[in-house]
Every structure is written in C-alpha cells, then in structure tokens.
Design a protein around this motif. Structure first.
Motif, mmCIF file in Angstrom:
data_model
loop_
_atom_site.group_PDB
_atom_site.id
_atom_site.type_symbol
_atom_site.label_atom_id
_atom_site.label_comp_id
_atom_site.label_asym_id
_atom_site.label_seq_id
_atom_site.Cartn_x
_atom_site.Cartn_y
_atom_site.Cartn_z
ATOM 1 N N TYR A 168 -2.083 -9.375 -1.992
ATOM 2 C CA TYR A 168 -2.651 -8.706 -0.827
ATOM 3 C C TYR A 168 -1.936 -9.215 0.412
ATOM 4 N N ASP A 169 -2.072 -8.490 1.519
ATOM 5 C CA ASP A 169 -1.477 -8.918 2.771
ATOM 6 C C ASP A 169 -2.041 -8.083 3.915
ATOM 7 N N LEU A 170 -1.957 -8.631 5.099
ATOM 8 C CA LEU A 170 -2.334 -7.947 6.335
ATOM 9 C C LEU A 170 -1.354 -8.429 7.393
ATOM 10 N N PHE A 171 -0.633 -7.496 8.047
ATOM 11 C CA PHE A 171 0.469 -7.894 8.916
ATOM 12 C C PHE A 171 0.631 -6.885 10.062
ATOM 13 N N PRO A 172 1.186 -7.328 11.179
ATOM 14 C CA PRO A 172 1.380 -6.429 12.319
ATOM 15 C C PRO A 172 2.615 -5.548 12.134
ATOM 16 N N LEU A 173 2.531 -4.335 12.686
ATOM 17 C CA LEU A 173 3.680 -3.425 12.729
ATOM 18 C C LEU A 173 4.055 -3.234 14.200
ATOM 19 N N SER A 174 4.000 -2.037 14.676
ATOM 20 C CA SER A 174 4.241 -1.822 16.103
ATOM 21 C C SER A 174 3.007 -2.238 16.894
ATOM 22 N N ALA A 175 3.125 -2.229 18.199
ATOM 23 C CA ALA A 175 2.018 -2.648 19.057
ATOM 24 C C ALA A 175 0.777 -1.806 18.779
ATOM 25 N N GLY A 176 -0.334 -2.495 18.483
ATOM 26 C CA GLY A 176 -1.586 -1.799 18.224
ATOM 27 C C GLY A 176 -1.697 -1.185 16.846
ATOM 28 N N THR A 177 -0.814 -1.556 15.935
ATOM 29 C CA THR A 177 -0.840 -1.013 14.568
ATOM 30 C C THR A 177 -0.646 -2.142 13.572
ATOM 31 N N TRP A 178 -1.433 -2.114 12.521
ATOM 32 C CA TRP A 178 -1.333 -3.132 11.473
ATOM 33 C C TRP A 178 -1.272 -2.463 10.100
ATOM 34 N N GLY A 179 -0.598 -3.108 9.191
ATOM 35 C CA GLY A 179 -0.551 -2.646 7.809
ATOM 36 C C GLY A 179 -1.298 -3.601 6.907
ATOM 37 N N LEU A 180 -1.883 -3.066 5.870
ATOM 38 C CA LEU A 180 -2.534 -3.909 4.864
ATOM 39 C C LEU A 180 -2.262 -3.320 3.492
ATOM 40 N N PHE A 181 -2.229 -4.178 2.514
ATOM 41 C CA PHE A 181 -2.109 -3.684 1.138
ATOM 42 C C PHE A 181 -2.767 -4.657 0.188
ATOM 43 N N LEU A 182 -3.135 -4.149 -0.973
ATOM 44 C CA LEU A 182 -3.716 -4.937 -2.062
ATOM 45 C C LEU A 182 -3.350 -4.240 -3.350
ATOM 46 N N GLY A 183 -2.915 -5.016 -4.352
ATOM 47 C CA GLY A 183 -2.498 -4.387 -5.604
ATOM 48 C C GLY A 183 -2.487 -5.341 -6.772
ATOM 49 N N ASP A 184 -2.038 -4.812 -7.902
ATOM 50 C CA ASP A 184 -2.074 -5.546 -9.167
ATOM 51 C C ASP A 184 -0.876 -5.121 -10.003
ATOM 52 N N VAL A 185 0.012 -6.064 -10.283
ATOM 53 C CA VAL A 185 1.175 -5.804 -11.131
ATOM 54 C C VAL A 185 0.782 -5.967 -12.589
ATOM 55 N N ARG B 205 6.347 -4.521 2.873
ATOM 56 C CA ARG B 205 6.507 -4.921 4.279
ATOM 57 C C ARG B 205 7.722 -4.232 4.908
ATOM 58 N N ALA B 206 8.849 -4.239 4.187
ATOM 59 C CA ALA B 206 10.060 -3.640 4.730
ATOM 60 C C ALA B 206 9.920 -2.130 4.881
ATOM 61 N N ALA B 207 9.312 -1.488 3.885
ATOM 62 C CA ALA B 207 9.143 -0.036 3.941
ATOM 63 C C ALA B 207 8.212 0.360 5.080
ATOM 64 N N ALA B 208 7.189 -0.462 5.348
ATOM 65 C CA ALA B 208 6.253 -0.146 6.427
ATOM 66 C C ALA B 208 6.916 -0.241 7.794
ATOM 67 N N VAL B 209 7.867 -1.144 7.945
ATOM 68 C CA VAL B 209 8.609 -1.237 9.203
ATOM 69 C C VAL B 209 9.500 -0.016 9.384
ATOM 70 N N TYR B 210 10.100 0.427 8.289
ATOM 71 C CA TYR B 210 10.998 1.588 8.345
ATOM 72 C C TYR B 210 10.227 2.878 8.607
ATOM 73 N N ASP B 211 9.138 3.082 7.897
ATOM 74 C CA ASP B 211 8.292 4.272 8.072
ATOM 75 C C ASP B 211 6.868 3.873 7.708
ATOM 76 N N PRO B 212 5.981 3.694 8.699
ATOM 77 C CA PRO B 212 4.641 3.166 8.417
ATOM 78 C C PRO B 212 3.678 4.161 7.783
ATOM 79 N N ASP B 213 4.090 5.387 7.577
ATOM 80 C CA ASP B 213 3.190 6.344 6.920
ATOM 81 C C ASP B 213 2.837 5.811 5.530
ATOM 82 N N PRO B 214 1.548 5.629 5.223
ATOM 83 C CA PRO B 214 1.161 5.003 3.948
ATOM 84 C C PRO B 214 1.753 5.682 2.717
ATOM 85 N N ALA B 215 1.780 7.007 2.696
ATOM 86 C CA ALA B 215 2.352 7.696 1.535
ATOM 87 C C ALA B 215 3.836 7.410 1.411
ATOM 88 N N ALA B 216 4.534 7.353 2.549
ATOM 89 C CA ALA B 216 5.968 7.065 2.519
ATOM 90 C C ALA B 216 6.225 5.628 2.061
#
Length: 423
Positions: free
Chosen positions: A209-226, A245-256
């Motif tokens: 799991y993780d919770l991290f900042p993206l652009s100003a006023g936007t945060w990303g979070l994820f949780l999963g199981d390999v 984390r890298a993909a969210a910086v490139y395009d923060p759209d969750p589906a992308a």
C-alpha cells in the motif's frame, strides 16, 4: 562328520564322532559361553543388592581401564558413576529398580580409571531365587559414545538450522519493511491510518500500500496483493509499487495508471511463470464546494473498498468487471468516483482479511467472508481511520492461526469540523 542344530547351538548328531571329539566339542561350548560373556560387544556386571560388584566382564574392564581385582569385591556400582549420575542412581534408578525389578535404557556416564567419562546406556534386572527373594542385580552396559557424538552433531545441526531460520526471518522482515512506506504522507484535511499483518515470519508476502503526493492539491493512493509469496513475489511487489508511482506522475488518471502497470507486468512476466496482482488505485483531490474529498478509484480485480459513512451506515463500493493486472494484454479496468464527506471513512483491504478462517482447524475452518466484514464495518460506523484500523487489528488477533495470508488495510477519514463534532 555330520551336525545338527541343537536347542542351544550347533552339535554333532547322535552317534557321530568319537568320544574325544564329543569331549572337545563340549569344552568348546563351555569356552565359547565364557568367551561370549567376557568379550561380548557390551559390558556385563553383577552386584549384590547393596551395589557391591561381584562379577564384571572383560569388555567393560577394557572400556574403563580397570583390572578385575580393582573392582570385584571392592567397589560399588554407584562409585563408577559421575557425580551427577550417582545422585540420580541413588534417588531414582535404584528405588525404581527395587519397585519394578527392571530398569531399561537409562543414559549415564561412567568414570574410567584415567578420569575420562564414558557415556553409556544401562539396563538392570533383579535376579531372584526359587523363593522369589532378590539375590543379585544384573546390569548390561552399552557403549553410547557414537550415539552421544551423533546427538551432539544433531544438536549442532539443529542450532545452526535455528540460527539460519532466524537469519532468514530477519531478512524476510527487513525485506518486507522495504516494500512498505516507512510513514504515510500527511494529507491536510485527512486522518490516515494503515496496518500490515504478517501471516508468517518465514515468508515475504506480496501485499502493499502507499499514499503519496502528486501535483499540488492532489494525492495518489494504492493498495494491492501480488500472487504468491517469497522472493519472487517480493520482486513483483517492488516493481509494482515503483511502477504505480511513476505512472501516476506521468498520467494520474487511475485507469491509465493501472493500464501502465498491466503493460509492464505482462511484458516482464510473459513466460511460463506469469505474475499478476489485484490492485486498487485512487486519486484524491479536495472538494472545495462540498467539503471533504473527491476520490476516483480504479480496480484491477481487487476486493471492493468499503465506505463507512458519518450517518452510521456502511456499504461496499463495487467496481464490477475489473480484471487482474498482469494476465491479459488489454485488461479491463473498472473505475468509480465518490465523494468522501466530513465524518466518512474509506477502508481498503486485501483478501487476507476476508479469507481468514474463524476457529481455524486442520481442515481450514469457516471463512470469515465479505458479508461478515461489511457487518463489522457497520458496527463501527461512524468511525475514524485510526479507530477502524485498531478494530481490524483486534479482529485479526481473534483469528489466531486462521490468518494464513498477509493482510494490508488502509483507511482514510475526513474529520468533521469542531462545530459539527459538538453537534
């Protein structure tokens, strides 16, 4: 000369051989019996009831380095024992022998003439007369040096195995810690809490799991199981975390973000050993108009999040159709957008929680299940992130060994304003 097997051994047939031959054979039997006693592969000794040695064979004398005259009529059996074993003989061995008439396979140490110790296994029996009264104590002594050496080697190997297992556990724990964020980022306006339950200290799990900042006023979070455990699962977990984390910086759209992860996993693990995961990714932005947060969730085959509302209700937020990440080149990714209002709590979890077994048995026991977890969430509502995670930790503890898979939980809560809390 022909021969037959007699009751006590080989002997000439009746009428066969001369009287001299028969006499020599009788002497041979007598000599053989005495030689068998003296040179048996084990030690023999006989003692009076008070333990005084009255007979001892050559094998035991050779082992101990004594002459026969040093012991017979002069020493008690207990005097041949090491100090600790002498005490055991007087308090346990001898009383038990008097009560039972026989004691078998007792590990003791005998003192040799040169002061060295001889580990032995001792069996003693009481010989009785025709009137049933005890006369002598007969003792058989087996050399246990090889056995003791084997036991020491076995103990050494076990200690080394324990040390290696402890080292591997420490390595697994350290590796597990590197796969999780050391601390969750502080998001203004949110109460955040998380917990990782390790099912086995011997194996690295694949939950993350993780919770991290993206652009100003936007945060990303994820949780999963390999899928899987161990080093291979840890490698996929590490790749998954950094790709998200890298993909969210490139395009923060969750589906992308999940589509990018799916491309990476299907590219890296497309052979005979495919690797995949379930994951939910969320994008958080403050809702200036209504207060609270605007959250878009994308799910790749992951259990649905639970929304525990301020009004005391709770429901799952299903994302139907979301497929496992890393299996198909064009996996379908389901999305859902919600408003997290003041007083609401969002709970994300891996399936180690719902697949835990109640009152675990060797056969598995009853599965906890999704409905039980939803009922549990409703009993908590309304709640906070820290209170939710604390309650789940207590719940997992009640399952004991029924939790056979690692479990990750992440809760985010929008606190009410001071005025609303007072109401």
């Amino acid at each position: 000369m022909c021969a037959t097997d007699g009751e006590d051994g080989w002997e000439p047939e009746r009428g066969e051989g001369s009287p001299d031959e028969r006499a020599r054979f009788a002497a041979l039997l007598e000599d053989s019996a005495e030689d068998l006693y003296e040179r048996a592969p084990c030690g023999f000794l006989s003692t009076l009831l008070d333990g005084r040695i009255v007979k001892i064979n050559g094998t035991l004398l050779d082992w101990l380095g004594y002459r026969r005259g040093d012991l017979v009529g002069r020493k008690h059996f207990s005097e041949l024992l090491a100090v600790g074993d002498r005490l055991y003989h007087e308090t346990h061995f001898a009383p038990l022998l008097r009560m039972q008439g026989e004691v078998s396979g007792i590990a003791l140490e005998l003192k040799a003439a040169d002061g060295s110790r001889l580990p032995v296994l001792v069996t003693s029996t009481v010989k009785t007369g025709s009137d049933g009264q005890p006369l002598l104590i007969r003792t058989t002594v087996f050399d246990a040096r090889d056995r003791r050496a084997y036991e020491k080697e076995l103990l050494r190997a076990r200690q080394e195995a324990d040390q290696e297992r402890d080292r591997l556990r420490q390595l697994a724990t350290t590796l597990q810690q590197t796969l999780l964020p050391p601390t969750l980022v502080n998001v203004p306006g949110l109460d955040v809490s998380a917990y990782y339950h390790i099912a086995s200290v011997d194996e690295v799990g694949g939950d993350f799991y993780d919770l991290f900042p993206l652009s100003a006023g936007t945060w990303g979070l994820f949780l999963g199981d390999v899928c899987g455990k161990g080093a291979a699962a840890a490698a996929v977990t590490s790749l998954t975390r950094y790709t998200l984390r890298a993909a969210a910086v490139y395009d923060p759209d969750p589906a992308a973000v999940l589509a990018n992860l799916n491309t990476v996993l299907t590219h890296e693990y497309n052979g005979a050993d495919p690797r995949f995961c379930t994951v939910v990714f969320g994008l958080l932005t403050p809702d200036a108009d209504r207060g609270g947060f605007h959250i878009t969730l994308a799910s790749g085959g992951h259990p649905p999040a639970m929304l525990i509302r301020a009004d005391g209700t709770a429901d799952y937020l299903p994302t139907p159709g979301g497929q496992l990440i890393g299996v198909l080149p064009d996996a379908h990714i389901a999305t859902r957008t919600i408003h997290l209002a003041p007083g609401d709590t969002l709970l994300l979890h891996t399936d180690g929680l719902t697949e835990a077994h109640i009152h675990a048995t060797p056969g598995g026991g009853e599965r906890y299940g999704d409905e039980a977890l939803l009922d549990f969430g409703r009993t908590l509502a309304p709640t906070t992130a820290s209170a939710t995670i604390g309650a789940i930790r207590d719940l997992l503890d009640t399952f004991g060994t029924g939790v056979d898979d690692d479990t990750a939980v992440l809760a985010i809560h929008v606190p009410r304003s001071t005025g609303e809390e007072q109401k």
